[in-house]
Design an enzyme around this catalytic site. Sequence first.
Site, PDB file in Angstrom:
ATOM      1  N   GLY A  21       0.837  -1.209   0.000  1.00 17.24           N
ATOM      2  CA  GLY A  21       0.000   0.000   0.000  1.00 17.24           C
ATOM      3  C   GLY A  21       0.862   1.246   0.000  1.00 17.24           C
ATOM      4  O   GLY A  21       1.841   1.319   0.730  1.00 17.24           O
ATOM      5  N   ARG A  82       0.636  -4.993  -5.729  1.00 22.02           N
ATOM      6  CA  ARG A  82       0.507  -6.230  -4.961  1.00 22.02           C
ATOM      7  C   ARG A  82       0.822  -7.335  -5.959  1.00 22.02           C
ATOM      8  O   ARG A  82       0.331  -7.323  -7.086  1.00 22.02           O
ATOM      9  CB  ARG A  82      -0.913  -6.412  -4.440  1.00 22.02           C
ATOM     10  CG  ARG A  82      -1.458  -5.169  -3.757  1.00 22.02           C
ATOM     11  CD  ARG A  82      -1.417  -5.275  -2.259  1.00 22.02           C
ATOM     12  NE  ARG A  82      -2.131  -4.160  -1.653  1.00 22.02           N
ATOM     13  CZ  ARG A  82      -1.864  -3.693  -0.448  1.00 22.02           C
ATOM     14  NH1 ARG A  82      -0.896  -4.208   0.279  1.00 22.02           N
ATOM     15  NH2 ARG A  82      -2.549  -2.697   0.044  1.00 22.02           N
ATOM     16  N   ASP A 113       4.647  -4.984   6.125  1.00 26.93           N
ATOM     17  CA  ASP A 113       5.225  -6.263   6.549  1.00 26.93           C
ATOM     18  C   ASP A 113       5.304  -7.287   5.416  1.00 26.93           C
ATOM     19  O   ASP A 113       6.244  -8.093   5.381  1.00 26.93           O
ATOM     20  CB  ASP A 113       4.502  -6.834   7.779  1.00 26.93           C
ATOM     21  CG  ASP A 113       3.012  -6.986   7.586  1.00 26.93           C
ATOM     22  OD1 ASP A 113       2.491  -6.554   6.537  1.00 26.93           O
ATOM     23  OD2 ASP A 113       2.358  -7.555   8.482  1.00 26.93           O
ATOM     24  N   THR A 135       3.959   2.594   5.565  1.00 20.44           N
ATOM     25  CA  THR A 135       2.535   2.231   5.615  1.00 20.44           C
ATOM     26  C   THR A 135       1.826   3.198   6.553  1.00 20.44           C
ATOM     27  O   THR A 135       2.404   3.601   7.567  1.00 20.44           O
ATOM     28  CB  THR A 135       2.323   0.780   6.114  1.00 20.44           C
ATOM     29  OG1 THR A 135       0.963   0.637   6.554  1.00 20.44           O
ATOM     30  CG2 THR A 135       3.219   0.411   7.278  1.00 20.44           C
ATOM     31  N   ASP A 137      -0.584   2.427   8.372  1.00 20.15           N
ATOM     32  CA  ASP A 137      -1.214   1.670   9.467  1.00 20.15           C
ATOM     33  C   ASP A 137      -0.418   1.646  10.767  1.00 20.15           C
ATOM     34  O   ASP A 137      -0.950   1.267  11.803  1.00 20.15           O
ATOM     35  CB  ASP A 137      -1.461   0.221   9.026  1.00 20.15           C
ATOM     36  CG  ASP A 137      -2.410   0.146   7.840  1.00 20.15           C
ATOM     37  OD1 ASP A 137      -3.295   1.017   7.747  1.00 20.15           O
ATOM     38  OD2 ASP A 137      -2.265  -0.767   7.009  1.00 20.15           O
ATOM     39  N   ASP A 139       1.693  -0.482  11.662  1.00 23.68           N
ATOM     40  CA  ASP A 139       1.581  -1.860  12.176  1.00 23.68           C
ATOM     41  C   ASP A 139       2.911  -2.617  12.093  1.00 23.68           C
ATOM     42  O   ASP A 139       2.923  -3.837  12.021  1.00 23.68           O
ATOM     43  CB  ASP A 139       0.471  -2.614  11.427  1.00 23.68           C
ATOM     44  CG  ASP A 139       0.697  -2.669   9.927  1.00 23.68           C
ATOM     45  OD1 ASP A 139       1.629  -2.001   9.428  1.00 23.68           O
ATOM     46  OD2 ASP A 139      -0.058  -3.384   9.243  1.00 23.68           O
ATOM     47  N   ARG A 181      -5.849  -1.846   9.315  1.00 23.38           N
ATOM     48  CA  ARG A 181      -5.788  -3.322   9.229  1.00 23.38           C
ATOM     49  C   ARG A 181      -5.950  -3.920  10.625  1.00 23.38           C
ATOM     50  O   ARG A 181      -6.975  -3.711  11.238  1.00 23.38           O
ATOM     51  CB  ARG A 181      -4.489  -3.771   8.548  1.00 23.38           C
ATOM     52  CG  ARG A 181      -4.462  -3.360   7.077  1.00 23.38           C
ATOM     53  CD  ARG A 181      -3.712  -4.323   6.239  1.00 23.38           C
ATOM     54  NE  ARG A 181      -2.283  -4.170   6.406  1.00 23.38           N
ATOM     55  CZ  ARG A 181      -1.382  -4.707   5.597  1.00 23.38           C
ATOM     56  NH1 ARG A 181      -1.765  -5.448   4.586  1.00 23.38           N
ATOM     57  NH2 ARG A 181      -0.100  -4.510   5.799  1.00 23.38           N
TER      58      ARG A 181
HETATM   59  P1  ADP Z   1       2.496  -4.398   2.586  1.00 23.17           P
HETATM   60  O1  ADP Z   1       3.932  -4.426   2.204  1.00 23.17           O
HETATM   61  O2  ADP Z   1       1.922  -3.014   2.603  1.00 23.17           O
HETATM   62  O3  ADP Z   1       2.222  -5.205   3.841  1.00 23.17           O
HETATM   63  P2  ADP Z   1       1.460  -6.627   1.026  1.00 23.17           P
HETATM   64  O4  ADP Z   1       1.154  -7.489   2.204  1.00 23.17           O
HETATM   65  O5  ADP Z   1       0.492  -6.620  -0.107  1.00 23.17           O
HETATM   66  O6  ADP Z   1       1.665  -5.096   1.410  1.00 23.17           O
HETATM   67  O7  ADP Z   1       2.892  -7.072   0.471  1.00 23.17           O
HETATM   68  C1  ADP Z   1       3.440  -6.430  -0.654  1.00 23.17           C
HETATM   69  C2  ADP Z   1       4.044  -7.453  -1.566  1.00 23.17           C
HETATM   70  O8  ADP Z   1       5.113  -8.136  -0.905  1.00 23.17           O
HETATM   71  C3  ADP Z   1       3.097  -8.582  -1.975  1.00 23.17           C
HETATM   72  O9  ADP Z   1       2.206  -8.202  -3.000  1.00 23.17           O
HETATM   73  C4  ADP Z   1       4.105  -9.631  -2.439  1.00 23.17           C
HETATM   74  O10 ADP Z   1       4.571  -9.312  -3.728  1.00 23.17           O
HETATM   75  C5  ADP Z   1       5.251  -9.451  -1.435  1.00 23.17           C
HETATM   76  N1  ADP Z   1       5.136 -10.433  -0.348  1.00 23.17           N
HETATM   77  C6  ADP Z   1       4.232 -10.466   0.652  1.00 23.17           C
HETATM   78  N2  ADP Z   1       4.415 -11.529   1.464  1.00 23.17           N
HETATM   79  C7  ADP Z   1       5.475 -12.211   0.965  1.00 23.17           C
HETATM   80  C8  ADP Z   1       6.182 -13.397   1.344  1.00 23.17           C
HETATM   81  N3  ADP Z   1       5.805 -14.131   2.405  1.00 23.17           N
HETATM   82  N4  ADP Z   1       7.237 -13.787   0.592  1.00 23.17           N
HETATM   83  C9  ADP Z   1       7.627 -13.048  -0.483  1.00 23.17           C
HETATM   84  N5  ADP Z   1       7.005 -11.930  -0.892  1.00 23.17           N
HETATM   85  C10 ADP Z   1       5.949 -11.501  -0.191  1.00 23.17           C
END
Ligand code: ADP
Length: 328
Positions: A21, A82, A113, A135, A137, A139, A181
Amino acid sequence: MCYNKFGGDIMKKIAVMTSGGDAPGMNAAVRAVVRSALHHGFEVYGVYYGYKGLVEGKIEKLSRGDVSRIINRGGTVLGSARYPEFLKEEVRQIAVDRLKAFGITGLVVIGGDGTYRGAQSLNEMGIKCIGLPGTIDNDISSTDYTIGFHTALQTVVDAIDRLRDTSMSHQRCSVVEVMGRNCGDLALYAGIAGGSEFIITPETGFDKQLTLDAIRDSHLRNKRHAIVVVTEHMLDVDELSKDIEEFTGYETRATVLGHIQRGGDPVAFDRVMATEMGEYAVELLKKDIGGRAIGLSGLNMIDYDIKEALTMKSDVSNKRYGLVGRLK
Ligand code: ADP
């Protein structure tokens, strides 16, 4: 400094990207990474559209001018995405190969995260990764504050101030749903700053009857209005509004603030913190250190093992919950 096999210097090449995000202040961090890297004589590259763009090879060399006039802009000039495919090792290998083809050995990732998890995996696959918390959030427990949180907070407080004007005029109760979240910080801080009467977050939990009783009590004490701030995903705010109206006699309206909380020019705090974090990331890469997550602790910049950062628990905000009850 890197050396080639003849003992001469090899120019260090690093890259920066934003992922997950978007959050106001990401641009300030990108600018700081680029300018600090150039200051140290590195070559610096921008990866466009997060891990998706990385796999697709959307990588471009950046100059000082490419990050001019972005410190004050919301969103991210590098774009974000994403990309669940990145959970597959064979897909991540493509990303590693892309970076290696450019000679890029270090990567600064700015995100939440999920982004940190991707960075941790890339780090294990040989690319030195540094995570910056981006972010709204708040978090990520390895930092007191995330980049974007204070800007989103101001946006929510502005909205609460406006809602209060109309609630007071009409003697209404206003239920406001904010983002976060699984983290109640945005609701908590906005609730305190906006002088709200009730705050419902994942940390407080939700007891419907207790909430209705408390709002009815304040109505019986002739309070002209009430503001209830709720973290998203906890309950249906329209339903709660209906229940409040029926049980307490307060005319009640629900407002879901939604994505307006993500946008807007970053406030000064986010710009300064993002700048410090960006510079700190480059300092670590300069020392060939990877696999770290940068955070703010009090007034200091610190770094943790990125794996540890993903499992830490923070109680920085918990201390503030007591305030809410005492100031009602
Ligand atoms: P944020 O970084 O804001 O928490 P997301 O949870 O959507 O947002 O994570 C962003 C991107 O990071 C995901 O779309 C994916 O490409 C990558 N990602 C998330 N989790 C994993 C993971 N366990 N292993 C590898 N890449 C990941």
